[in-house]
Scaffold this active site. Structure first.
Site, PDB file in Angstrom:
ATOM      1  N   HIS A 207     -15.017  -0.839  -9.809  1.00  0.00           N
ATOM      2  CA  HIS A 207     -15.625   0.300 -10.489  1.00  0.00           C
ATOM      3  C   HIS A 207     -17.143   0.184 -10.549  1.00  0.00           C
ATOM      4  O   HIS A 207     -17.823   1.123 -10.935  1.00  0.00           O
ATOM      5  CB  HIS A 207     -15.001   0.474 -11.876  1.00  0.00           C
ATOM      6  N   SER A 211     -15.052   2.865  -4.693  1.00  0.00           N
ATOM      7  CA  SER A 211     -14.178   2.758  -3.532  1.00  0.00           C
ATOM      8  C   SER A 211     -14.937   3.050  -2.244  1.00  0.00           C
ATOM      9  O   SER A 211     -15.835   3.895  -2.236  1.00  0.00           O
ATOM     10  CB  SER A 211     -13.026   3.764  -3.652  1.00  0.00           C
ATOM     11  N   LYS A 234      -2.081  11.229  -7.143  1.00  0.00           N
ATOM     12  CA  LYS A 234      -1.778  10.707  -5.803  1.00  0.00           C
ATOM     13  C   LYS A 234      -1.147   9.312  -5.917  1.00  0.00           C
ATOM     14  O   LYS A 234      -0.184   9.003  -5.210  1.00  0.00           O
ATOM     15  CB  LYS A 234      -3.054  10.652  -4.969  1.00  0.00           C
ATOM     16  N   ASP A 235      -1.674   8.494  -6.834  1.00  0.00           N
ATOM     17  CA  ASP A 235      -1.071   7.177  -7.050  1.00  0.00           C
ATOM     18  C   ASP A 235       0.345   7.317  -7.587  1.00  0.00           C
ATOM     19  O   ASP A 235       1.245   6.547  -7.221  1.00  0.00           O
ATOM     20  CB  ASP A 235      -1.919   6.358  -8.045  1.00  0.00           C
ATOM     21  N   GLU A 278      10.485 -18.031   3.280  1.00  0.00           N
ATOM     22  CA  GLU A 278      10.572 -16.590   3.085  1.00  0.00           C
ATOM     23  C   GLU A 278       9.657 -15.885   4.088  1.00  0.00           C
ATOM     24  O   GLU A 278       8.658 -16.456   4.528  1.00  0.00           O
ATOM     25  CB  GLU A 278      10.138 -16.234   1.661  1.00  0.00           C
TER      26      GLU A 278
END
Lengths: 411, 180
Positions: A207, A211, A234-235, A278
């Site tokens: 922040h 972005s 959107k998230d 894994e």
């Protein structure tokens, strides 16, 4: 309601935080769905902490009781099967989301200035998640748990002189034993909270620098849109789609993420016929096995996991962003992804020809992506400038950056 | 779009009340999400309830054939002590002619067969286990006195000793607790 907010705001900057981080937080308007995986990783962290918390209420970190306490969860605890399957499938989902998040970061060049700290906190987060996953894997005390932990702790034995005593120190025993299980449980419980703290730092840094965006060219502030409601929605849509896939696996195929051998209690006198980590560790495991000398293999594997932190230094191109305007970077990234997938496949194969030779070639290619980047990125920049096909916005940005650098040098 | 003017929003229908229809979708979505989130809490909370193996301890079957007249046997039911007493005729007579102390109750309401008294051996004051005494039971913690019917006679305990659900399966077998 307003009165309550005012009362709080006099004592704590609650509405200022909401404005700064959510309603007024400016985000580029052109983010695509690759930018959803950060919030999904956050969701997975919450899911893993919550399910883990409730599972820990029934788990016994004692080699005499651990395996049975897992069976107790599966059979006797109300919804214990569900919590456990969410947690065990969740480990894989967490890594899938993280790898896609990292792929986004690499492809779009999000690691580049001024986002170095994003990259480095992200790198530490990756290591912490790997550590938590590795230690959590011992807790069911099955055959795979036991021999996986044995092999990985044994890696430290490759260190010269102090190797053997470090292995004993890590295990608290001459073999993986009760002391190992108890400390792994404690650390497995602790690390998620360290991760949560570091996520806060990751987000504060985000922040601050804001972005990046798929074009890679920073946009003027006036073109940004507020995070809420655009990116909260959107998230949220991303979360819905993710949960459909994730819960589909949890409910319909949970045992694809639990190896059959791990339903056999740990036996210190008998190693299962094949030990495979894994899936999320396989590429690194393949690099470890590719190198004949144990110590060099351990070092190579370690470097392979932390080399992402060096990317801000390695990428010397002055063309902003990642693959969008840089075809050579774009194709070398695509090749890198294929190399990682191929290494993952090789990591699951037996240690014999032709897999060994293939692993060696691909390990070299893995590191080549990073180590050739300083020269490739410079050469690519020169080539693109000569070709003259870069869009005006990119050239303008390069020019303004150059001016900034020159002014900075004079003052 | 030529790029000179950005006119994405058509403002002509801003006053159209139909535009509010989208609110309904939003509220419906929120409601479904809230129900889903609520339902997702159930497995977590329910996982803290007693597990199947704990519930399996809900009933205890005991063989009373070898409890002698006058003997008190302590058995475990749901992790708690239960006093199973084979009372003598004198003891039965002693508790049948009165209703006890401050929590009056007839002995016949507290027993299914007069010679068998079955009570939870946990003092109703603060949870200690009373000891047998020649008048019934005496709680060592704060001095509550119970008679041979498990009724409180004196001391701080507010209620009589609890009578659990029980059933005589045969003359010599008792199942304590409710069959789930």
């Amino acid at each position: 309601m307003k009165g309550v907010m005012a009362w709080i705001d006099e004592r704590f900057p609650l509405s200022a935080i909401i404005r700064h981080e959510l309603t007024d937080y400016p985000v580029p308007r052109n983010l695509n769905y690759w930018w959803n995986f950060g919030s999904l990783a956050g969701l997975m962290l919450v899911i893993q902490i919550l399910t883990g918390l409730f599972l820990a209420m029934h788990y016994k970190a004692d080699i005499g009781m651990a395996f049975d306490s897992i069976e107790h969860m599966m059979r006797d605890v109300n919804y214990g099967w569900l919590l456990r399957y969410i947690h065990s499938t969740g480990a894989s989902a967490f890594f899938a989301v993280i790898f896609l998040h990292m792929g986004r970061t690499l492809y779009y060049g999000c690691y580049r200035k001024p986002r170095e700290l994003m990259m480095w906190t992200g790198q530490i987060l990756l290591l912490l998640v790997m550590g938590a996953a590795f230690m959590g894997y011992l807790l069911p005390w099955g055959q795979m748990s036991y021999w996986g932990a044995t092999v990985i702790t044994e890696l430290f034995g490759a260190l010269p002189v102090v190797g053997e005593s470090i292995v004993i120190l890590l295990r608290g025993d001459f073999v993986v034993g009760d002391a190992t299980l108890t400390r792994f449980f404690v650390l497995h419980y602790l690390i998620p909270f360290l991760i949560a703290g570091l996520v806060v730092i990751h987000l504060v840094a985000l922040h601050t620098v804001k972005s990046s965006n798929p074009e890679g060219v920073p946009q003027p502030e006036k073109d940004a849109i507020p995070f809420h409601p655009y990116y909260t929605l959107k998230d949220f849509l991303g979360v819905c789609i993710f949960l459909i896939i994730f819960l589909g696996l949890v409910f319909y195929s949970p045992s694809s993420f639990i190896m059959a051998d791990n339903n056999v209690p740990a036996d210190a006198m008998k190693t299962p016929p094949s030990i495979v980590p894994e899936w999320y560790f396989l590429p690194f495991y393949a690099i470890l096995r590719a190198i004949p000398d144990t110590l060099s293999g351990v070092v190579a594997m370690g470097v392979a996991t932390v080399i992402f932190a060096a990317l801000p230094f390695l990428d010397r191109s002055r063309i902003p962003g990642g693959g969008r305007f840089r075809p050579v970077y774009r194709w070398s990234f695509a090749a890198f992804v294929l190399v990682v997938i191929a290494l993952a496949w090789l990591g699951a194969q037996a240690a014999e020809e032709p897999y060994v030779t293939l692993s060696r070639i691909l390990s070299v290619l893995y590191f080549a992506f990073f180590l050739t980047l300083p020269w490739v990125s410079r050469w690519e920049e020169k080539w693109l400038l000569q070709r003259g096909t870069l869009p005006k916005e990119v050239l303008d940005y390069m020019e303004s950056e150059e001016k900034k650098a020159n002014n900075g040098g004079q003052s | 779009m030529a790029g000179d003017t950005i006119n994405i929003i058509d403002k002509s229908d801003l006053q159209d009340p139909e535009r509010r229809g989208v609110m309904g979708i939003g509220i419906a979505t929120g409601a479904v999400a809230a129900v889903g989130a609520g339902a997702a809490c159930i497995p977590f909370i329910d996982s803290m309830n007693p597990t199947a193996d704990v519930l399996a301890k809900a009933t205890t079957e005991i063989d009373i054939s070898d409890i002698a007249v006058g003997e008190v046997r302590t058995v475990i039911w749901q992790g708690k002590p239960v006093f199973v007493m084979h009372r003598t005729p004198e003891q039965i007579a002693g508790v049948q002619d009165n209703d006890g102390g401050k929590d009056p109750q007839a002995d016949s309401e507290r027993t299914q067969k007069p010679e068998w008294l079955i009570v939870v051996g946990v003092c109703t004051h603060l949870g200690c286990i009373p000891n047998t005494a020649d008048y019934g039971w005496f709680c060592p913690c704060h001095g509550s006195v119970y008679d041979y019917s498990g009724r409180i006679l004196e001391g701080p305990a507010p209620f009589n000793l609890e009578v659990p659900d029980y059933e005589f399966l045969t003359d010599t077998t008792v199942r304590i607790g409710k069959q789930v």
